[in-house]
Write a protein that holds these residues in place. Structure first.
Motif, PDB file in Angstrom:
ATOM      1  N   LYS A   1       0.914  -1.230  -0.012  1.00 19.27           N
ATOM      2  CA  LYS A   1       0.012   0.035  -0.066  1.00 19.27           C
ATOM      3  C   LYS A   1       0.893   1.272  -0.043  1.00 19.27           C
TER       4      LYS A   1
ATOM      5  N   THR B   1       1.134  15.952  -3.505  1.00 15.45           N
ATOM      6  CA  THR B   1       0.425  15.352  -4.548  1.00 15.45           C
ATOM      7  C   THR B   1       0.394  16.453  -5.804  1.00 15.45           C
TER       8      THR B   1
ATOM      9  N   GLY C   1       2.358   8.997  -8.390  1.00 16.42           N
ATOM     10  CA  GLY C   1       1.352   8.350  -7.922  1.00 16.42           C
ATOM     11  C   GLY C   1      -0.001   7.854  -8.503  1.00 16.42           C
TER      12      GLY C   1
ATOM     13  N   GLN D   1      -1.473   4.239  -9.448  1.00 20.96           N
ATOM     14  CA  GLN D   1      -2.624   3.754  -9.410  1.00 20.96           C
ATOM     15  C   GLN D   1      -3.132   3.084 -10.812  1.00 20.96           C
ATOM     16  N   LYS D   2      -2.603   4.035 -11.761  1.00 21.51           N
ATOM     17  CA  LYS D   2      -3.224   3.515 -13.072  1.00 21.51           C
ATOM     18  C   LYS D   2      -2.822   2.001 -13.303  1.00 21.51           C
TER      19      LYS D   2
ATOM     20  N   ASP E   1      -2.464   0.085  -5.004  1.00 19.26           N
ATOM     21  CA  ASP E   1      -3.237   0.689  -3.939  1.00 19.26           C
ATOM     22  C   ASP E   1      -2.447   2.020  -3.293  1.00 19.26           C
ATOM     23  N   VAL E   2      -3.220   3.090  -3.805  1.00 20.50           N
ATOM     24  CA  VAL E   2      -2.438   4.301  -3.552  1.00 20.50           C
ATOM     25  C   VAL E   2      -3.297   5.472  -2.870  1.00 20.50           C
ATOM     26  N   HIS E   3      -2.520   6.055  -1.956  1.00 23.82           N
ATOM     27  CA  HIS E   3      -3.336   6.902  -1.188  1.00 23.82           C
ATOM     28  C   HIS E   3      -2.738   8.215  -1.088  1.00 23.82           C
TER      29      HIS E   3
ATOM     30  N   LEU F   1      -7.949   9.619 -13.818  1.00 23.78           N
ATOM     31  CA  LEU F   1      -8.372   8.813 -12.802  1.00 23.78           C
ATOM     32  C   LEU F   1      -9.587   9.413 -12.017  1.00 23.78           C
TER      33      LEU F   1
ATOM     34  N   VAL G   1      -9.683   8.754  -6.804  1.00 22.01           N
ATOM     35  CA  VAL G   1      -8.610   8.431  -6.092  1.00 22.01           C
ATOM     36  C   VAL G   1      -8.821   8.421  -4.748  1.00 22.01           C
ATOM     37  N   ASN G   2      -8.142   7.754  -3.957  1.00 20.87           N
ATOM     38  CA  ASN G   2      -8.297   7.835  -2.589  1.00 20.87           C
ATOM     39  C   ASN G   2      -7.478   9.104  -1.949  1.00 20.87           C
TER      40      ASN G   2
ATOM     41  N   CYS H   1       0.543   2.685   5.692  1.00 19.92           N
ATOM     42  CA  CYS H   1       1.078   2.277   4.369  1.00 19.92           C
ATOM     43  C   CYS H   1       2.674   1.495   4.753  1.00 19.92           C
TER      44      CYS H   1
END
Length: 313
Positions: free
Chosen positions: A5, A11, A19, A23-24, A28-30, A56, A59-60, A71
Protein backbone atom coordinates in the motif's frame (compact mmCIF):
# COMPACT_ATOMS: atom_id res chain seq x y z
CA UNK A 1 0.05 -9.26 -7.49
CA UNK A 2 1.66 -6.64 -5.22
CA UNK A 3 -0.15 -6.03 -1.95
CA UNK A 4 2.02 -3.07 -0.92
CA UNK A 5 0.00 0.00 0.00
CA UNK A 6 1.43 3.38 -1.07
CA UNK A 7 0.94 6.84 0.43
CA UNK A 8 1.84 9.99 -1.51
CA UNK A 9 2.71 13.01 0.64
CA UNK A 10 2.55 15.93 -1.74
CA UNK A 11 0.29 15.47 -4.77
CA UNK A 12 1.86 18.05 -7.05
CA UNK A 13 3.80 17.89 -10.30
CA UNK A 14 5.93 15.01 -9.02
CA UNK A 15 3.75 13.17 -6.51
CA UNK A 16 0.66 13.48 -8.67
CA UNK A 17 2.47 12.10 -11.70
CA UNK A 18 4.18 9.13 -10.06
CA UNK A 19 1.28 8.37 -7.72
CA UNK A 20 -1.13 8.53 -10.64
CA UNK A 21 1.01 6.13 -12.67
CA UNK A 22 1.15 3.69 -9.74
CA UNK A 23 -2.64 3.74 -9.31
CA UNK A 24 -3.19 3.39 -13.06
CA UNK A 25 -1.09 0.21 -12.89
CA UNK A 26 -3.41 -1.23 -10.25
CA UNK A 27 -1.51 -0.46 -7.05
CA UNK A 28 -3.27 0.68 -3.88
CA UNK A 29 -2.37 4.38 -3.59
CA UNK A 30 -3.50 7.02 -1.06
CA UNK A 31 -2.94 10.74 -1.68
CA UNK A 32 -2.53 13.50 0.90
CA UNK A 33 -3.61 16.89 -0.46
CA UNK A 34 -4.09 20.42 0.77
CA UNK A 35 -5.44 23.13 -1.56
CA UNK A 36 -6.47 20.60 -4.24
CA UNK A 37 -8.34 18.30 -1.87
CA UNK A 38 -11.95 19.27 -2.71
CA UNK A 39 -11.31 19.21 -6.46
CA UNK A 40 -9.44 15.89 -6.49
CA UNK A 41 -11.92 14.26 -4.12
CA UNK A 42 -14.72 15.17 -6.55
CA UNK A 43 -13.03 14.84 -9.95
CA UNK A 44 -9.87 12.77 -9.42
CA UNK A 45 -6.56 13.33 -11.20
CA UNK A 46 -5.81 14.21 -14.82
CA UNK A 47 -2.34 13.56 -16.25
CA UNK A 48 -1.31 14.87 -19.65
CA UNK A 49 1.84 13.04 -20.63
CA UNK A 50 4.17 12.64 -23.57
CA UNK A 51 3.76 8.91 -22.91
CA UNK A 52 -0.03 9.08 -23.16
CA UNK A 53 -2.71 11.04 -21.31
CA UNK A 54 -4.84 9.37 -18.63
CA UNK A 55 -7.48 10.27 -16.10
CA UNK A 56 -8.23 8.75 -12.69
CA UNK A 57 -11.84 9.78 -11.96
CA UNK A 58 -11.62 8.35 -8.43
CA UNK A 59 -8.63 8.42 -6.13
CA UNK A 60 -8.14 7.84 -2.40
CA UNK A 61 -7.83 11.50 -1.42
CA UNK A 62 -7.27 12.80 2.12
CA UNK A 63 -6.82 16.16 3.79
CA UNK A 64 -6.09 14.75 7.26
CA UNK A 65 -3.13 12.42 7.82
CA UNK A 66 -4.92 10.77 10.75
CA UNK A 67 -7.63 9.50 8.39
CA UNK A 68 -5.17 7.77 6.06
CA UNK A 69 -4.43 4.05 6.47
CA UNK A 70 -0.98 2.93 7.51
CA UNK A 71 1.02 2.18 4.38
CA UNK A 72 3.94 -0.06 3.44
CA UNK A 73 5.62 2.65 1.37
CA UNK A 74 5.32 6.36 2.11
CA UNK A 75 6.49 8.54 -0.77
CA UNK A 76 7.71 11.97 0.35
CA UNK A 77 7.06 14.21 -2.66
CA UNK A 78 6.88 17.51 -0.78
CA UNK A 79 9.30 20.34 -1.42
CA UNK A 80 12.08 20.32 1.17
CA UNK A 81 10.82 23.71 2.38
CA UNK A 82 7.86 21.77 3.83
CA UNK A 83 9.94 19.15 5.66
CA UNK A 84 9.09 20.80 8.97
CA UNK A 85 5.74 19.03 8.55
CA UNK A 86 7.25 15.53 8.43
CA UNK A 87 7.46 14.91 12.21
CA UNK A 88 3.65 15.12 12.23
CA UNK A 89 3.05 13.37 8.91
CA UNK A 90 5.32 10.34 8.94
CA UNK A 91 4.82 8.56 12.32
CA UNK A 92 1.05 7.97 11.94
CA UNK A 93 1.17 6.65 8.40
CA UNK A 94 4.23 4.46 7.83
CA UNK A 95 3.98 0.85 8.94
CA UNK A 96 6.49 -0.60 11.37
CA UNK A 97 9.23 -2.03 9.16
CA UNK A 98 7.91 -0.11 6.16
CA UNK A 99 9.69 2.11 3.66
CA UNK A 100 10.00 5.88 3.40
CA UNK A 101 10.82 6.74 -0.22
CA UNK A 102 12.24 10.26 -0.39
CA UNK A 103 11.69 11.82 -3.83
CA UNK A 104 13.36 15.14 -3.04
CA UNK A 105 16.32 17.12 -4.30
CA UNK A 106 19.44 18.04 -2.36
CA UNK A 107 21.78 16.50 0.19
CA UNK A 108 21.22 15.31 3.76
CA UNK A 109 17.52 14.61 3.28
CA UNK A 110 17.61 10.98 4.41
CA UNK A 111 19.48 11.94 7.58
CA UNK A 112 16.59 14.23 8.51
CA UNK A 113 14.07 11.42 7.95
CA UNK A 114 16.11 9.02 10.11
CA UNK A 115 15.91 11.50 12.99
CA UNK A 116 12.13 11.59 12.74
CA UNK A 117 11.23 7.93 12.56
CA UNK A 118 12.97 4.63 13.29
CA UNK A 119 12.46 0.97 12.40
CA UNK A 120 11.86 1.76 8.73
CA UNK A 121 13.95 1.49 5.59
CA UNK A 122 14.79 4.82 3.98
CA UNK A 123 15.28 4.93 0.23
CA UNK A 124 16.43 8.01 -1.65
CA UNK A 125 14.96 8.64 -5.07
CA UNK A 126 16.42 11.03 -7.65
CA UNK A 127 13.78 12.02 -10.19
CA UNK A 128 14.74 13.14 -13.68
CA UNK A 129 11.36 14.57 -14.57
CA UNK A 130 10.00 17.56 -16.46
CA UNK A 131 6.49 17.95 -15.07
CA UNK A 132 4.27 20.82 -13.95
CA UNK A 133 0.99 21.13 -12.12
CA UNK A 134 -1.07 23.36 -14.41
CA UNK A 135 -4.36 23.38 -12.49
CA UNK A 136 -6.01 21.67 -9.53
CA UNK A 137 -5.56 17.92 -9.94
CA UNK A 138 -4.08 18.46 -13.40
CA UNK A 139 -0.48 17.41 -14.11
CA UNK A 140 1.37 18.06 -17.37
CA UNK A 141 4.31 15.70 -17.99
CA UNK A 142 6.62 17.22 -20.59
CA UNK A 143 9.69 15.01 -20.73
CA UNK A 144 11.77 12.25 -19.13
CA UNK A 145 10.55 10.63 -15.90
CA UNK A 146 13.05 7.99 -14.77
CA UNK A 147 14.10 7.62 -11.12
CA UNK A 148 17.38 6.52 -9.56
CA UNK A 149 16.88 4.60 -6.31
CA UNK A 150 19.41 3.93 -3.57
CA UNK A 151 19.04 2.72 0.01
CA UNK A 152 20.20 4.91 2.88
CA UNK A 153 22.43 3.71 5.68
CA UNK A 154 23.76 6.22 8.27
CA UNK A 155 27.02 7.68 7.04
CA UNK A 156 26.11 6.96 3.41
CA UNK A 157 28.33 3.92 2.82
CA UNK A 158 28.04 2.06 -0.47
CA UNK A 159 25.45 -0.64 0.30
CA UNK A 160 24.79 -2.17 -3.10
CA UNK A 161 21.43 -3.22 -4.51
CA UNK A 162 19.18 -4.27 -1.63
CA UNK A 163 16.00 -6.33 -1.63
CA UNK A 164 13.98 -3.29 -0.57
CA UNK A 165 14.93 -1.16 -3.55
CA UNK A 166 14.37 -4.10 -5.88
CA UNK A 167 10.82 -4.49 -4.53
CA UNK A 168 10.07 -0.79 -5.03
CA UNK A 169 11.67 -0.86 -8.46
CA UNK A 170 9.40 -3.78 -9.43
CA UNK A 171 6.29 -1.76 -8.55
CA UNK A 172 7.50 1.30 -10.47
CA UNK A 173 8.47 -0.79 -13.50
CA UNK A 174 4.98 -2.23 -13.45
CA UNK A 175 3.66 1.34 -13.64
CA UNK A 176 5.81 2.08 -16.68
CA UNK A 177 8.33 4.19 -14.76
CA UNK A 178 11.96 3.63 -15.72
CA UNK A 179 14.17 2.87 -12.71
CA UNK A 180 17.92 2.85 -12.26
CA UNK A 181 19.32 1.19 -9.12
CA UNK A 182 22.26 2.87 -7.41
CA UNK A 183 24.73 1.04 -5.21
CA UNK A 184 25.93 4.38 -3.76
CA UNK A 185 23.16 6.81 -2.78
CA UNK A 186 25.54 9.64 -1.87
CA UNK A 187 27.18 9.50 -5.30
CA UNK A 188 23.75 9.48 -6.93
CA UNK A 189 22.73 12.58 -4.97
CA UNK A 190 25.88 14.49 -5.97
CA UNK A 191 25.31 13.48 -9.59
CA UNK A 192 21.76 14.86 -9.46
CA UNK A 193 23.19 18.13 -8.12
CA UNK A 194 25.30 18.37 -11.29
CA UNK A 195 22.03 19.29 -13.02
CA UNK A 196 20.04 20.86 -10.20
CA UNK A 197 22.57 23.42 -9.00
CA UNK A 198 23.28 25.24 -12.28
CA UNK A 199 19.85 25.09 -13.88
CA UNK A 200 17.68 25.76 -10.84
CA UNK A 201 19.94 28.52 -9.57
CA UNK A 202 20.58 30.31 -12.85
CA UNK A 203 16.97 30.01 -14.00
CA UNK A 204 15.96 32.22 -11.05
CA UNK A 205 18.90 34.62 -11.06
CA UNK A 206 18.86 35.14 -14.84
CA UNK A 207 15.10 34.69 -15.39
CA UNK A 208 15.68 32.04 -18.04
CA UNK A 209 14.42 28.65 -19.20
CA UNK A 210 16.81 25.75 -19.71
CA UNK A 211 16.87 26.24 -23.50
CA UNK A 212 17.75 29.91 -23.10
CA UNK A 213 20.63 29.07 -20.76
CA UNK A 214 22.01 26.54 -23.26
CA UNK A 215 21.58 28.79 -26.31
CA UNK A 216 23.89 31.51 -24.99
CA UNK A 217 27.64 30.82 -25.06
CA UNK A 218 28.29 32.69 -21.81
CA UNK A 219 25.58 31.08 -19.70
CA UNK A 220 26.36 27.69 -21.23
CA UNK A 221 29.96 28.10 -20.09
CA UNK A 222 28.78 29.15 -16.62
CA UNK A 223 26.56 26.05 -16.41
CA UNK A 224 29.55 23.88 -17.26
CA UNK A 225 31.77 25.60 -14.67
CA UNK A 226 29.15 25.04 -11.98
CA UNK A 227 28.86 21.38 -12.95
CA UNK A 228 32.60 20.89 -12.54
CA UNK A 229 32.45 22.58 -9.14
CA UNK A 230 29.72 20.15 -8.05
CA UNK A 231 32.03 17.34 -9.14
CA UNK A 232 34.76 18.86 -6.96
CA UNK A 233 32.36 18.81 -4.02
CA UNK A 234 31.60 15.15 -4.64
CA UNK A 235 35.31 14.40 -4.89
CA UNK A 236 35.86 15.93 -1.46
CA UNK A 237 33.67 13.11 -0.12
CA UNK A 238 35.48 10.42 -2.08
CA UNK A 239 32.92 10.24 -4.89
CA UNK A 240 34.13 10.57 -8.47
CA UNK A 241 31.95 12.14 -11.14
CA UNK A 242 33.64 11.70 -14.53
CA UNK A 243 33.84 14.47 -17.12
CA UNK A 244 31.78 12.27 -19.43
CA UNK A 245 28.83 12.53 -17.03
CA UNK A 246 28.98 16.32 -17.13
CA UNK A 247 28.95 16.24 -20.92
CA UNK A 248 26.00 13.84 -20.76
CA UNK A 249 24.04 16.32 -18.61
CA UNK A 250 24.82 19.17 -21.01
CA UNK A 251 23.70 17.09 -23.99
CA UNK A 252 20.64 15.89 -22.07
CA UNK A 253 19.55 19.49 -21.46
CA UNK A 254 20.11 20.63 -25.03
CA UNK A 255 17.73 17.89 -26.18
CA UNK A 256 15.18 18.67 -23.46
CA UNK A 257 12.03 20.55 -24.34
CA UNK A 258 12.15 24.20 -23.18
CA UNK A 259 11.64 23.95 -19.45
CA UNK A 260 10.98 26.36 -16.60
CA UNK A 261 12.63 24.72 -13.61
CA UNK A 262 10.76 23.90 -10.43
CA UNK A 263 12.75 26.54 -8.54
CA UNK A 264 11.85 29.18 -11.14
CA UNK A 265 8.17 28.24 -10.85
CA UNK A 266 8.38 28.52 -7.07
CA UNK A 267 10.05 31.92 -7.40
CA UNK A 268 7.45 33.17 -9.89
CA UNK A 269 4.67 32.00 -7.55
CA UNK A 270 6.41 33.68 -4.56
CA UNK A 271 6.87 30.36 -2.78
CA UNK A 272 9.94 29.66 -0.60
CA UNK A 273 12.89 28.24 -2.55
CA UNK A 274 14.70 24.98 -1.78
CA UNK A 275 17.99 26.79 -1.30
CA UNK A 276 19.33 25.00 1.76
CA UNK A 277 18.80 21.43 0.54
CA UNK A 278 20.12 22.04 -2.97
CA UNK A 279 22.84 24.65 -2.33
CA UNK A 280 23.48 25.17 1.38
CA UNK A 281 23.91 21.53 2.37
CA UNK A 282 26.40 20.71 -0.43
CA UNK A 283 28.41 23.84 0.38
CA UNK A 284 28.55 22.95 4.08
CA UNK A 285 29.35 19.30 3.44
CA UNK A 286 32.20 20.26 1.12
CA UNK A 287 33.50 22.73 3.70
CA UNK A 288 33.66 20.00 6.36
CA UNK A 289 35.87 18.04 3.95
CA UNK A 290 38.13 21.05 3.33
CA UNK A 291 36.73 22.09 -0.06
CA UNK A 292 35.42 25.55 -1.01
CA UNK A 293 32.70 25.74 -3.66
CA UNK A 294 33.15 29.42 -4.49
CA UNK A 295 30.90 29.77 -7.55
CA UNK A 296 28.11 27.75 -5.93
CA UNK A 297 28.46 29.92 -2.80
CA UNK A 298 28.01 32.98 -5.00
CA UNK A 299 24.82 31.50 -6.46
CA UNK A 300 23.65 30.59 -2.94
CA UNK A 301 24.08 34.15 -1.65
CA UNK A 302 22.24 35.64 -4.63
CA UNK A 303 19.36 33.21 -4.21
CA UNK A 304 19.09 33.97 -0.49
CA UNK A 305 18.80 37.68 -1.31
CA UNK A 306 16.20 37.14 -4.04
CA UNK A 307 14.19 34.68 -1.95
CA UNK A 308 14.06 37.00 1.08
CA UNK A 309 13.02 39.93 -1.10
CA UNK A 310 10.43 37.80 -2.90
CA UNK A 311 8.86 36.60 0.35
CA UNK A 312 8.30 40.20 1.49
CA UNK A 313 6.15 41.03 -1.54
Amino acid sequence: MCDRKYAILGTGALGGFYGGKLQKAGLDVHFLLRSDYDHVKKYGLLVESKDGDFALPQVNAYQDIEKMPQCDVVVVALKTTQNYLLPKLLPPIVKNGGVVLVLQNGLGIEEEIAQIIGNVSIIGGLCFLCSNKVAQGHICHLDYGHITLGEYIPGYPTVGITDKIQQIAHDFHRAGIAIELAEDLLLARWKKLVWNIPYNGLSVILNARTDELMADMYTCKLVEQLMFEVAAGANSHGRNIPDSFIQKMLDYTVKMKPYRTSMKIDYDECRPLEIEAIFGNPIRQAQTAGASLLQISCIYNQLKFLDTKNQKQ
